[in-house]
Write an enzyme that holds these catalytic residues in place. Structure first.
Site, PDB file in Angstrom:
ATOM      1  N   SER A  74       0.812  -1.217   0.000  1.00 28.17           N
ATOM      2  CA  SER A  74       0.000   0.000   0.000  1.00 28.17           C
ATOM      3  C   SER A  74       0.850   1.273   0.000  1.00 28.17           C
ATOM      4  O   SER A  74       0.352   2.331  -0.373  1.00 28.17           O
ATOM      5  CB  SER A  74      -0.956   0.012   1.194  1.00 28.17           C
ATOM      6  OG  SER A  74      -1.922  -0.998   1.018  1.00 28.17           O
ATOM      7  N   THR A 127      -1.692   4.336   3.165  1.00 29.49           N
ATOM      8  CA  THR A 127      -2.472   4.977   2.098  1.00 29.49           C
ATOM      9  C   THR A 127      -2.627   6.488   2.307  1.00 29.49           C
ATOM     10  O   THR A 127      -2.207   7.267   1.441  1.00 29.49           O
ATOM     11  CB  THR A 127      -3.836   4.275   1.920  1.00 29.49           C
ATOM     12  OG1 THR A 127      -3.621   2.865   1.865  1.00 29.49           O
ATOM     13  CG2 THR A 127      -4.561   4.750   0.677  1.00 29.49           C
ATOM     14  N   GLU A 242     -10.327   6.971   2.184  1.00 30.55           N
ATOM     15  CA  GLU A 242      -9.912   5.572   2.095  1.00 30.55           C
ATOM     16  C   GLU A 242     -10.816   4.625   2.879  1.00 30.55           C
ATOM     17  O   GLU A 242     -11.074   4.848   4.066  1.00 30.55           O
ATOM     18  CB  GLU A 242      -8.475   5.390   2.618  1.00 30.55           C
ATOM     19  CG  GLU A 242      -7.985   3.953   2.377  1.00 30.55           C
ATOM     20  CD  GLU A 242      -6.819   3.521   3.232  1.00 30.55           C
ATOM     21  OE1 GLU A 242      -6.535   4.162   4.253  1.00 30.55           O
ATOM     22  OE2 GLU A 242      -6.208   2.488   2.882  1.00 30.55           O
ATOM     23  N   ASP A 247      -8.932  -4.275   2.777  1.00 28.48           N
ATOM     24  CA  ASP A 247      -7.625  -4.944   2.727  1.00 28.48           C
ATOM     25  C   ASP A 247      -7.426  -5.884   3.915  1.00 28.48           C
ATOM     26  O   ASP A 247      -6.911  -6.995   3.753  1.00 28.48           O
ATOM     27  CB  ASP A 247      -6.538  -3.867   2.713  1.00 28.48           C
ATOM     28  CG  ASP A 247      -5.133  -4.427   2.774  1.00 28.48           C
ATOM     29  OD1 ASP A 247      -4.741  -5.133   1.828  1.00 28.48           O
ATOM     30  OD2 ASP A 247      -4.416  -4.151   3.761  1.00 28.48           O
ATOM     31  N   HIS A 316      -1.309  -9.584  -0.780  1.00 28.91           N
ATOM     32  CA  HIS A 316      -1.874  -8.929  -1.957  1.00 28.91           C
ATOM     33  C   HIS A 316      -1.661  -9.814  -3.179  1.00 28.91           C
ATOM     34  O   HIS A 316      -0.818 -10.692  -3.161  1.00 28.91           O
ATOM     35  CB  HIS A 316      -1.192  -7.566  -2.194  1.00 28.91           C
ATOM     36  CG  HIS A 316      -1.250  -6.673  -1.004  1.00 28.91           C
ATOM     37  ND1 HIS A 316      -0.461  -5.561  -0.855  1.00 28.91           N
ATOM     38  CD2 HIS A 316      -2.021  -6.722   0.111  1.00 28.91           C
ATOM     39  CE1 HIS A 316      -0.738  -4.970   0.281  1.00 28.91           C
ATOM     40  NE2 HIS A 316      -1.673  -5.657   0.891  1.00 28.91           N
TER      41      HIS A 316
HETATM   42 MG    MG Z   1      -4.511   1.500   3.368  1.00 30.27          MG
HETATM   43 ZN    ZN Z   2      -2.612  -5.004   2.628  1.00 27.74          ZN
END
Ligand code: MG
Ligand code: ZN
Length: 354
Positions: A74, A127, A242, A247, A316
């Protein structure tokens, strides 16, 4: 009659050319962390009402790989979106060599737009950090919090108060924020978005709870209040929102965690679209930094809203992720392109120069 026809034709042409050249004044970028196509379809399959995402007509895909890895994290993923540079995993708005790169939020500040960040994790997490801080490690939370003082951001809403007040270097960044005329507010319900000023709204000491464990409407409400607060600037605003924990559901291989977070994030998207529709000068972009979990759906039932989900990793994956755009400037977001192109498309739409 002929005269009238010519008059109508000219009016139509003028109207068409105006529409053609219309630029957005405001940009709202919503990032669903770890939100791939399957996460979206899983949420669509279990929810009672259509997602706001289903209303978008302009859709594209971006390639997420980072400078040093086929699978991004990220930090590099956020940096690609915020700066237009592919960097190494773990970096926050710095290039592979560690040089600082200016972010879209910092450009927006230069152009006197109002700026804001909203997150359901610590506001210092990778992020949101990618839009305001510069570090070669996403885990240097104290340095990242320090960087908030170097940018004249107008509003930020999220967790992570800890990194501003309980620090190893003993600095009290809450006091520093106050000195910079920020009003410090605990809890989104205590934020009066009609009042003027700069605001640091802390919604958690560290991260906000999961939606299904009592976060309530924190994310849609924060989005709505952020828009109300920032839209007072006649020059426009840039806001990043966000949905952080889609996630985390992926990392946990927990499909219910994924879908509940995604539906909550979709409610924040609905707030952005509602404003953009009314306003007519707002470009809304929804995308992800990467997919998480290598999620697939192996069975399901449309009638009783059941799905069978399988994850192929607790990390991911490398797949392309979708982009949805609405409003003036949205057309440029169709097609398949690099994650870094999103930065350049936003710069172009706002008429910013590097
Ligand atoms: Mg994030
Ligand atoms: Zn992640």
């Amino acid at each position: 009659m002929k005269k009238l026809t010519i008059y109508l034709l000219i009016t139509a042409l003028i109207f068409a050319s105006c529409k053609e050249s219309k630029k957005p004044k405001n940009v709202i970028l919503l990032i669903g962390d770890g939100m791939g196509v399957t996460q979206i379809y899983a949420a669509m399959s279990v929810t009672d009402k259509p997602l706001s995402l289903e209303r978008f007509k302009i859709i594209g895909f971006h390639k997420t790989y980072s400078a040093n890895n086929y699978i991004t994290d990220s930090g590099a993923g956020g940096t690609a979106l915020s700066t237009g540079h592919k960097t190494n995993n773990g970096h926050i708005a710095t290039d592979s060599l560690g040089n600082t790169i200016k972010t879209i939020l910092e450009y927006a500040e230069d152009y006197q737009l109002s700026t804001g960040l909203v997150s359901t994790s610590a506001i210092t997490h990778a992020t949101p950090a990618s839009f305001i801080a510069h570090d070669t490690s996403r885990y240097n939370y104290e340095n990242i919090a320090r960087d908030f003082l170097d940018v004249d951001i107008d509003l930020f809403i999220g967790g992570g108060k800890k990194h501003f007040m309980k620090r190893e270097d003993k600095l009290n960044l809450i006091d520093s924020l106050k000195k910079k005329h920020y009003r410090i507010i605990d809890g989104i319900e205590n934020f009066n978005s009609e009042s003027e000023g700069r605001f640091a709204v802390f919604t958690a000491y560290e991260h906000d709870p999961e939606y299904r464990k009592g976060r309530g409407n924190m994310l849609p409400l924060s989005t709505q209040k952020a828009i109300q607060s920032l839209s007072k600037n006649k020059k426009g605003f840039f806001l990043m929102v966000e949905g952080s924990q889609i996630d985390w559901g992926g990392h946990d291989n927990d499909i219910e965690y994924v879908t509940t977070e995604l539906i909550d994030f979709d409610n924040a998207i609905a707030e952005a679209i509602a404003f953009a529709k009314k306003d007519g000068e707002t470009l809304v972009i929804v995308t992800a930094d990467h997919e998480t979990g290598g999620l697939t759906l192996t069975d399901g039932n449309v009638q009783n809203k059941k799905i069978e989900a399988k994850f192929s990793t607790d990390d991911h994956s490398a797949v392309m992720v979708p982009v949805f755009a609405y409003g003036p400037g949205a057309e440029s977001f169709t097609g398949i392109y690099q994650n870094t192109d999103i930065f350049f498309k936003i710069m172009d739409a706002l008429g910013f120069e590097q």
